[in-house]
Design a protein around this motif. Structure first.
Motif, mmCIF file in Angstrom:
data_model
loop_
_atom_site.group_PDB
_atom_site.id
_atom_site.type_symbol
_atom_site.label_atom_id
_atom_site.label_comp_id
_atom_site.label_asym_id
_atom_site.label_seq_id
_atom_site.Cartn_x
_atom_site.Cartn_y
_atom_site.Cartn_z
ATOM 1 N N LEU A 86 -8.739 86.357 51.013
ATOM 2 C CA LEU A 86 -9.187 85.205 50.251
ATOM 3 C C LEU A 86 -8.281 84.026 50.583
ATOM 4 N N GLU A 87 -8.887 82.897 50.923
ATOM 5 C CA GLU A 87 -8.107 81.694 51.204
ATOM 6 C C GLU A 87 -7.988 80.861 49.928
ATOM 7 N N VAL A 88 -6.748 80.527 49.593
ATOM 8 C CA VAL A 88 -6.485 79.724 48.394
ATOM 9 C C VAL A 88 -5.995 78.343 48.827
ATOM 10 N N GLN A 89 -6.705 77.288 48.367
ATOM 11 C CA GLN A 89 -6.276 75.918 48.620
ATOM 12 C C GLN A 89 -5.802 75.315 47.306
ATOM 13 N N VAL A 90 -4.667 74.649 47.336
ATOM 14 C CA VAL A 90 -4.048 74.097 46.135
ATOM 15 C C VAL A 90 -4.211 72.581 46.150
ATOM 16 N N MET A 91 -4.796 72.082 45.125
ATOM 17 C CA MET A 91 -4.908 70.632 44.964
ATOM 18 C C MET A 91 -3.664 70.138 44.237
ATOM 19 N N VAL A 92 -3.019 69.123 44.811
ATOM 20 C CA VAL A 92 -1.745 68.648 44.293
ATOM 21 C C VAL A 92 -1.975 67.809 43.040
ATOM 22 N N LYS A 93 -1.209 68.049 41.998
ATOM 23 C CA LYS A 93 -1.239 67.270 40.770
ATOM 24 C C LYS A 93 0.184 66.846 40.447
ATOM 25 N N CYS A 94 0.430 65.514 40.473
ATOM 26 C CA CYS A 94 1.785 65.013 40.231
ATOM 27 C C CYS A 94 2.062 64.975 38.740
ATOM 28 N N VAL A 95 3.252 65.066 38.412
ATOM 29 C CA VAL A 95 3.662 65.049 37.002
ATOM 30 C C VAL A 95 4.811 64.068 36.808
ATOM 31 N N VAL A 96 4.695 62.865 37.445
ATOM 32 C CA VAL A 96 5.767 61.868 37.366
ATOM 33 C C VAL A 96 5.445 60.866 36.252
ATOM 34 N N ALA A 97 6.394 60.690 35.346
ATOM 35 C CA ALA A 97 6.208 59.740 34.227
ATOM 36 C C ALA A 97 6.303 58.298 34.750
ATOM 37 N N PRO A 98 5.711 57.359 34.000
ATOM 38 C CA PRO A 98 5.747 55.950 34.466
ATOM 39 C C PRO A 98 7.170 55.377 34.378
ATOM 40 N N HIS A 99 7.401 54.374 35.221
ATOM 41 C CA HIS A 99 8.650 53.613 35.186
ATOM 42 C C HIS A 99 8.309 52.142 35.433
ATOM 43 N N ILE A 100 8.704 51.283 34.479
ATOM 44 C CA ILE A 100 8.344 49.852 34.553
ATOM 45 C C ILE A 100 9.520 49.069 35.117
ATOM 46 N N THR A 101 9.219 48.223 36.079
ATOM 47 C CA THR A 101 10.255 47.326 36.614
ATOM 48 C C THR A 101 10.604 46.265 35.553
ATOM 49 N N PRO A 102 11.922 46.147 35.243
ATOM 50 C CA PRO A 102 12.295 45.199 34.169
ATOM 51 C C PRO A 102 11.806 43.768 34.478
ATOM 52 N N PHE A 103 11.483 43.063 33.402
ATOM 53 C CA PHE A 103 11.039 41.660 33.527
ATOM 54 C C PHE A 103 11.583 40.891 32.325
ATOM 55 N N GLN A 104 11.567 39.549 32.387
ATOM 56 C CA GLN A 104 12.015 38.699 31.275
ATOM 57 C C GLN A 104 11.449 37.276 31.449
ATOM 58 N N PHE A 105 11.460 36.509 30.290
ATOM 59 C CA PHE A 105 11.056 35.107 30.350
ATOM 60 C C PHE A 105 12.250 34.282 30.843
ATOM 61 N N ASP A 106 11.983 33.216 31.514
ATOM 62 C CA ASP A 106 13.050 32.369 32.049
ATOM 63 C C ASP A 106 13.560 31.418 30.964
ATOM 64 N N GLY A 107 14.374 31.951 30.064
ATOM 65 C CA GLY A 107 14.968 31.117 29.019
ATOM 66 C C GLY A 107 13.935 30.618 28.021
ATOM 67 N N PRO A 108 14.320 29.707 27.122
ATOM 68 C CA PRO A 108 13.359 29.151 26.167
ATOM 69 C C PRO A 108 12.287 28.359 26.902
ATOM 70 N N ILE A 109 11.045 28.460 26.389
ATOM 71 C CA ILE A 109 9.901 27.784 27.003
ATOM 72 C C ILE A 109 9.477 26.666 26.067
ATOM 73 N N ASN A 110 9.313 25.484 26.640
ATOM 74 C CA ASN A 110 8.862 24.339 25.851
ATOM 75 C C ASN A 110 7.419 24.509 25.445
ATOM 76 N N ALA A 111 7.170 24.031 24.251
ATOM 77 C CA ALA A 111 5.795 24.113 23.766
ATOM 78 C C ALA A 111 4.884 23.354 24.718
ATOM 79 N N GLY A 112 3.728 23.943 24.982
ATOM 80 C CA GLY A 112 2.771 23.337 25.879
ATOM 81 C C GLY A 112 2.894 23.823 27.306
ATOM 82 N N ASP A 113 4.029 24.386 27.645
ATOM 83 C CA ASP A 113 4.181 24.918 29.005
ATOM 84 C C ASP A 113 3.382 26.230 29.130
ATOM 85 N N SER A 114 3.109 26.535 30.352
ATOM 86 C CA SER A 114 2.472 27.839 30.635
ATOM 87 C C SER A 114 3.568 28.855 31.022
#
Length: 1523
Positions: free
Chosen positions: A265-293
């Motif tokens: 009997l030939e057995v083929q294994v389908m790969v299933k990853c089990v890696v948790a997410p990892h978010i690249t850090p981000f931040q706002f560039d200092g205080p934002i003036n009202a009306g700015d995008s």
């Protein structure tokens, strides 16, 4: 070495809050392994109290979280100084020192760097190519700081110690690590890429080189994980992996007959990853003036798909509350948040959450908006998102342990929602995980019994209106090994085959130690059992050739840090029988003795069938053998009396379900001779006699002899003896006569005995009527036909004249056949005096041997003459015998009245022959009563029927040959001058005459022929004249009969005849002498049985009136020897005694020959230790220095001389002492528990006999210590020990006694004594952690050498393992000591003692009272007024029952302070303050106590005072309070 500095504290004079005197951030450098310190340099007044000393914290790497520094023996704090004795790499990092006094507080950060040296490999090995067989040595030398550890790999697989391969390393004084890899014997599978890896916490380095080994290709076994194979053919793979499990699987089914089938009997294994997410850090560039995008990109750099990326603002999903905020998904891993026009409402925390099947990740950025509005003198409070105090699991958990996490939200607006997830999925109750919410801000997660499935990431998520926060902790569960079931198969295995099992650890943490146990012992110590670890999780046990000793349960033991598991498989061996060698002994056995064999099946499965065969087939019933099964494994064959038929090979056949075994012992029997019976038919005299004496049985050499009436037959007349091979003797008589009548005995002798057969020969027509030895055999006057052949047609005549006792019968034979009438042969009887045979006309048929056979009561006599016949039948006229005229006269003395016959035969001379009879040279007249008969031309017979007292001269005259015969005839009635007429007196005289002129059958009769006999008479009378007589020329033997006649031939009448012996007159009753008078002139003296006293001169005296005459004859008597009786005595002789007898011949003529026989066999010089001494001519002594059983029998002394033989016999009865067949327990010592068996067989010795057994000189009583004694019969006793023990060792003796003596034989039983261990224990009470523990294993019994080893929970202890020290105090004592007991030391300690017989063990359990261990629970920062406080005191270790208590400043907590304590399970106590106030500031101590002791942990809670307000009045109150 880096420098260290110290800062002194200067105390101000006024109230000043603590303040630093140096910069806020300091840097510190330490060298690995060396001591160092860090100072907290801060000034302030008043000086902090004792409980307010500076607190040191260490930041968790790559985070802003911190935890209190754990103080121990290595890390200590003195006032504000933190001292590290030995710096480690893990000490590197950022430290925070916090100091508080009553006025305020201050902190200082210090960055500590511990310098290290990465590992380096200095010495390497190079590539090599080798032939299989030699050993191999590889070495790597590395250095580094910290000291590296070197591991080895082969083709990527980590190597560990095994029988075949050893890895060892040590550290030199210079700090270098030396690691050696030793391969005892290179195999093909040892080839490959070898790698040594030097690694430490600061790095690693490696070196690799190939080792090439010549040989066939080899595929290295591939490690399989979590594979289970069940007997029904089911295969289960857990935790499928593509690289290791994807393959073609083959199922093979086999049955007991060896047939198999397979499928793939030939057995083929389908790969299933089990890696948790990892978010690249981000931040706002200092205080934002009202009306700015503004725009934020949330990018998931790692994690399995599919991913769900979401944005939240103060905990609310932005997708449902989009107020000028837009999110867009870019691809599968990015989500961008965009605010086109920032307003005040956008101020706050934005959180990106990434979720997949493995877990959840989030990251938050704060947006500050400058909206242009200014509030002077007011404080604006923004919504507070949740803040979770970091938590983690206390190290790795073992399977079965409990685990706990406390999620405490220290900050955040209410209401608050707390949830838990596992790998991003909500927790379910079926996982055995419970969560408990305590108050609004605490949730506790409890795992009661951790399993492998609990390993992973646990995330606590806190949500409120301001946002969300989460924290994840990873749990690693140390999974104990799990062994896949294995077996040797369902059917027992036959001995000799290969057995193999494979122990596969299906799952469980690495490294895994795999070992084997074989019933109560380490399998490696069992002969023929090898184990090999072929992968990290696979070990193979193999037995090259199974035997019975391999039967039992084989246990695979797998252990790792998480636990231990065992699995056992029974090995059942169909062991064929094995028979212990046996024999009948080295020497042949004599027929008639006792023999036995014991067949012991020393090994093999029961039941065992034991049979015997001889030879080759099952034994016949007529062999008279006894077979008895003494025990399940013992069969006894007994032969009570050996015979020749018992010789041969005896085979014991033992069979069971596993097979058959046979052992053969040859039996050689010294067989006495056995002669085939023979007999003889009555024979006619002259016939050929042949008797064959055939010895059908009996050992060689053989002695064959013939006797005739007890005497050597070869000395008898006409007897010939021939030996036809070693077993046949032939007695031959060419022509039997009456002399040959009697008993013929053939005797066969060999060392084993004697046999004889006797037959009587009877000669037809002869019957012995005379019992006296004085009977006279017929005596035939020799006759002959002449030496020249007779011419055909001529006559031939012979006369057989016979003398001897009457009556006599005479008959003739030709060539041993009787003569019949048709043969043309004439036979003329002559009464008792003989017979005439005449052949009138000789022909060719008359050629041959003519025999005259005469028989009388004394026996038979035969005489033969051969008649030669000329081959030419024509007469030769010129071949005549011309002889001058001759005459022959005969004078015969006969008693008056007796018959007289005289024959005259002319044997040579020409014919015609004229025969004439004359008396005193005068023609015989008819009146003389003389009859003359002429039966043939050349023969004449003259006969006188009754002779008278006159002398007759008969003259027969032929032409040229004259013979005269003169007789004296006596008659008492004749007077002087008277005349006597002879009438009808016939006398025959036969001669062979050759003359053609004589007619056959002519006769001359004298009738009325008167002749005058003149006597000369004297007037004075005629004195007697006695004829001389004699007893014969030879000596007369004693016992013979003698007769002599005294005849007075002249003399007047009135005679008196008397006898004298040695001058003395013999009276009628004198010593058996008989005198009789047959006539007036004759006296006969006879002695029936001559004795020695009869010897002497016998004189016959005749007397009348005219005078006296006498004759004397000497009688010489051969006196037969006379033996004085002797005896060996009335009582039997004991073996070993001396026996002497003396044979004295008191009478008998010399020379005398004395000889001895034993049971009829002549004793030769030195025969069997018998000494014969000739003391004198008449005395012979027989002596036996030491009588043996073989000397028993009948001893005969035979004395012989010329007169005869005399013998005397005496039987020597020997008390034969017993003789024991040697026995033995065997060459090898017996192992304890085995069966031992011996038998005492008595092959010789007189009955009755007593058999006893003793051990070490003491008699064995019934039922003694498991020893069984069985009396099989009078001559056989067995001793058996079902299960040998040490006490059975010693010398076992069999003692046999009878009247003949005592015999004994002994055998030493050596017992391999198994070890015996004195029980030991660690004591009744558990040991406290830190105490010293000590036990001693003393082996009080057991053979040396001994091996003593220790195991802990079934795993063998190496020296120094986990602080456990073992030492060998003596060959029989081993000690185990633990300097300071720890919890890990708890378990079963087993001492295993081994020697050659077996191994034993003793186990004791060490109970350790483990002190509690509290997981530190420091507070990282001050608690704001009104915040909740939660302290979680969790006891991760320690014996139950546990008591957990809290105190504040050393006092027990009371409920009035608003402090609540809650016990969660047996090991956790939670202290909670729902709303902190200043009064709650202080040192909180959790104390855990059990039977081993108590431990405490203290943390300080600082509550700051502040006010939250939203209006000026509140702000005023706050400022008032603040001032």
């Amino acid at each position: 070495m880096s420098s260290c500095w110290f800062v002194f504290l200067e105390e101000p004079t006024s109230s000043v809050a603590p303040k630093r005197t140096e910069s806020r951030l300091q840097e510190k450098c330490l060298t690995l392994g060396l001591p160092g310190s860090m100072l907290c340099v801060i000034q302030g007044y008043p000086v902090p109290a004792t409980r307010q000393v500076p607190q040191w914290y260490k930041f968790i790497e790559s985070t802003t979280r911190k935890q209190a520094v754990t103080l121990d023996d290595r890390v200590k704090q003195v006032s504000g100084t933190l001292i590290i004795k030995e710096a480690r790499v893990e000490d590197s990092g950022k430290y925070l020192c916090v100091v508080n006094n009553s006025v305020g507080g201050e902190s200082v950060e210090t960055v500590l760097t511990v310098t290290v040296e990465p590992p380096q490999i200095h010495k390497k090995f190079s590539e090599e190519t080798l032939q299989p067989g030699p050993s191999m040595f590889l070495q790597c030398v590395a250095s580094g700081n910290p000291t590296p550890e070197i591991t080895w790999e082969l083709d990527g697989k980590k190597l560990s110690n095994s029988d075949h391969l050893q890895v060892g390393q040590y550290v030199t004084v210079n700090g270098d690590v030396v690691s050696n890899l030793n391969i005892s014997s290179i195999h093909t599978n040892d080839g490959g890429l070898y790698k040594c890896i030097a690694s430490s916490k600061v790095g690693s380095t490696e070196h690799a080189a190939k080792l090439n080994v010549y040989g066939l290709p080899f595929i290295r076994p591939m490690e399989k994980k979590a594979i289970k194979v069940f007997p029904n053919g089911t295969l289960i793979i857990e935790n499928v992996e593509r690289l290791s499990d994807q393959a073609i699987y083959t199922c093979v089914a086999r049955n007991a007959q060896g047939f198999s089938a397979r499928g793939t009997l030939e057995v083929q294994v389908m790969v299933k990853c089990v890696v948790a997410p990892h978010i690249t850090p981000f931040q706002f560039d200092g205080p934002i003036n009202a009306g700015d995008s503004v725009q934020l990109a949330c990018y998931v750099s790692k994690g399995d798909k599919p991913l769900r990326i979401e944005w939240h603002f103060h905990g609310r999903d932005l997708s449902s509350h989009a107020v000028g905020v837009r999110t867009a998904v870019f691809g599968e891993k990015a989500n961008i948040l965009t605010i086109n026009s920032v307003g005040p409402g956008h101020r706050g925390a934005y959180t990106c959450t990434a979720t997949n099947g493995a877990g959840v990740a989030n990251f938050t950025a704060e947006l500050d908006v400058n909206d242009g509005s200014v509030c002077t003198g007011c404080v604006v409070f923004s919504p507070v998102p949740p803040h979770i105090i970091p938590f983690w699991f206390e190290g790795e958990a073992n399977s079965g342990d409990n685990a706990q996490l406390t999620c405490h939200v220290s900050k955040g607006d209410r209401p608050m929602l707390l949830t838990w997830s596992f790998h991003g999925q909500d927790l379910s109750s079926h996982m055995g995980i419970t969560t408990t919410k305590i108050g609004d801000s605490i949730s506790v997660l409890v795992i009661q019994s951790a399993t492998a499935g609990h390993s992973g990431n646990y995330t606590c998520t806190a949500r409120n209106s301001a946002g969300l926060a989460n924290h994840t902790a990873s749990l690693q569960v140390n999974v104990p090994p799990s062994i896949s079931p294995f077996s040797f198969g369902y059917l027992p295995m036959n001995a000799g085959v290969v057995a193999q099992i494979q122990c596969i650890v299906a799952y469980g943490d690495l490294p895994v130690a795999i070992s084997w146990k074989f019933p109560g012992d380490n399998a490696l110590s069992s002969s023929g059992v090898t184990t090999m670890k072929i992968a990290d999780r696979v070990s193979i046990l193999m037995i090259a050739a199974v035997t019975s000793k391999h039967s039992g349960n084989y246990t695979c033991v797998a252990s790792n840090d998480a636990g231990r598991e065992t699995f056992s498989a029974p090995l059942i061996i169909n062991e064929p029988p094995s028979i212990a060698p046996f024999s009948f002994g080295t020497l042949p056995m004599n027929a008639g003795t006792f023999a036995n064999l014991q067949c012991i099946v020393v090994s093999g499965d029961l039941p065992v069938l034991i049979t015997w065969s001889h030879p080759g087939d099952k034994m016949a019933a007529d062999l008279e053998l006894s077979v008895m099964k003494v025990a399940n494994r013992i069969s006894l064959l007994t032969i009570s009396t050996l015979r020749a038929v018992h010789a041969g090979d005896y085979t014991c056949i033992a069979s069971n379900q596993a097979g058959t075994a046979a052992y053969t012992a040859p039996l050689t029997v010294n067989v006495k001779p056995s002669i085939l019976s023979f007999s003889t038919e009555p024979l006619n005299a002259g016939q050929l006699l042949q008797i064959s004496c055939v010895v059908s049985q009996g050992d060689q050499p053989l002695q064959l002899t013939w006797t005739f009436h007890g005497r050597d037959a070869s000395s008898s007349l006409g007897v010939k003896i021939f030996k036809m091979g070693p077993r046949v003797s032939v007695l031959l008589i060419d022509s039997v006569t009456a002399l040959h009548t009697g008993n013929y005995t053939c005797t066969a002798r060999n060392p084993a005995g004697v046999d004889n057969v006797t037959t009587e020969l009877v000669v037809k027509g002869w019957r012995r009527r005379c019992s006296s030895p004085l009977c006279v055999l017929p005596e035939i006057v020799p006759f002959s036909f002449g030496s020249k052949p007779r011419t055909h047609g001529k006559s031939a005549t012979v006369t057989c004249s016979v003398d001897g006792d009457k009556p006599v019968k005479v008959h003739w034979t030709l060539n041993n056949d009787d003569i019949t009438p048709f043969m043309n042969i004439t036979i003329i009887p002559l009464g008792d005096s003989g017979s005439i045979l005449s052949v009138p006309r000789v022909g060719a048929s008359h050629r041959g041997v003519y025999s005259c056979v005469a028989k009388n009561p004394a026996g038979v006599t035969k005489h033969s003459a051969e008649l030669f016949v000329d081959g030419n039948e024509t007469r030769n006229s010129y071949n005549f015998y011309q002889r001058s005229c001759r005459s022959h006269s005969a004078s015969v003395l006969r008693g008056e009245g007796q018959l007289v016959t005289v024959s005259c035969a002319v044997i040579e001379g020409d014919s015609p022959v004229n025969l004439e009879g004359r008396f005193d040279n005068q023609p015989i007249s008819r009146r003389m009563r003389v009859t003359i008969v002429q039966p043939a031309e050349s023969a004449v017979i003259l006969s006188i029927g009754s002779v008278k007292a006159l002398r007759v001269h008969v003259s027969l005259t032929s032409t040229d040959y004259t013979m005269a015969l003169s007789y004296k005839l006596h008659h008492s009635g004749t007077k002087q001058g008277s005349s006597l007429t002879l009438t009808d007196y016939t006398m025959a005289l036969s001669y062979k005459l050759h003359h053609s002129g004589t007619k056959q059958g002519s006769s001359l009769t004298l009738t009325d022929y008167t002749m005058a006999l003149s006597y000369k008479l004297h007037h004075s009378g005629i004195p007697p004249r006695v004829l001389s007589f004699t007893f014969g020329d030879k000596l007369v033997n004693a016992g013979d009969m003698v007769i002599v006649h005294c005849t007075v031939v002249k003399g007047d009448s009135s005679l008196s005849i008397t006898w004298f012996l040695n001058g003395g007159e013999v009276t009628p009753d004198y010593q058996g002498v008989v005198i009789s008078a047959p006539s007036q002139r004759t006296s006969t003296l006879s002695i029936e049985a001559v004795r020695a006293s009869h010897a002497g001169a016998y004189m016959c005296r005749a007397a009348n009136a005219a005078g006296t005459a006498n004759q004397t004859a000497a009688l010489n008597v051969n006196v037969v020897p006379q033996i004085l009786p002797f005896s060996f005595g009335e009582d039997p002789a004991n073996a070993g005694d001396m026996s002497v007898v003396q044979c004295a011949v008191v009478k008998g003529d010399s020379p005398i020959k004395i000889s001895w026989t034993l049971d009829g066999v002549e004793i030769s010089p030195g025969y069997q230790g018998i000494l014969i001494s000739q003391m004198s001519q008449r005395i012979s002594a027989l002596s036996i220095e030491a009588v043996k059983a073989r000397h028993g029998g009948e001893y005969t002394c035979r004395a012989s001389n010329a007169a005869g033989t005399t013998s005397h016999s005496s039987r020597l009865i020997v008390n034969v002492p017993p003789q024991i067949v040697p026995f033995s327990f065997g060459d090898e010592p017996a192992n304890a528990g085995e069966m031992s068996f011996i038998q005492c067989a008595v092959i010789k010795g007189d009955s009755p006999m007593n058999i006893t057994w003793s051990v070490n000189g003491a008699e064995i009583p019934p039922g003694y210590a498991g020893v069984s004694v069985t009396k099989v019969n009078e001559r056989l006793s067995t001793l058996s020990i079902v299960a040998v023990q040490a006490r059975h060792g010693g010398e076992y003796a069999c003692v046999v006694a009878n009247k003949g003596g005592v015999a004994n034989h002994s055998s030493l039983l050596l017992v391999n004594v198994a070890p015996q261990i004195v029980p030991f224990s660690f004591g009744e009470e558990p040991a406290n952690a830190g105490d010293m523990a000590f036990v001693q294993c003393a082996v009080i019994k057991g053979d040396l050498p001994l091996t003593i080893s220790w195991t802990l929970n079934g795993v063998e202890l190496n020296q120094g393992y986990q602080g456990v020290l073992t030492s060998r105090a003596s060959p029989r004592i081993s000690t185990l000591s633990i300097e300071a007991v720890q919890a890990r030391h708890s378990g079963d300690y087993t001492c295993v003692a081994r020697n050659k017989p077996r191994s034993v063990n003793h186990t004791t359990h060490l109970y350790v009272n483990v002190l509690p261990h509290i997981i530190p629970f420091p507070l990282e920062e001050e608690v704001n007024h009104g915040d909740s406080v939660q302290l979680n005191c969790h006891v991760s270790k320690g014996d139950k029952p546990l008591t957990i208590s809290w105190n504040l400043h050393g006092r027990e907590l009371g409920s009035h302070l608003g402090i609540a304590t809650t016990k969660l399970g047996d090991r956790t106590s939670l202290l909670s303050i729902s709303s902190a106030v200043a009064a709650h500031t202080g040192d909180y101590t959790c104390t855990a106590q059990n039977s081993a002791g108590s431990v405490s942990y203290t943390t300080t809670v600082l509550v700051s005072r502040y006010y939250r307000t939203s209006n000026l009045r509140d702000l005023a109150t706050f400022l008032n309070d603040f001032s």
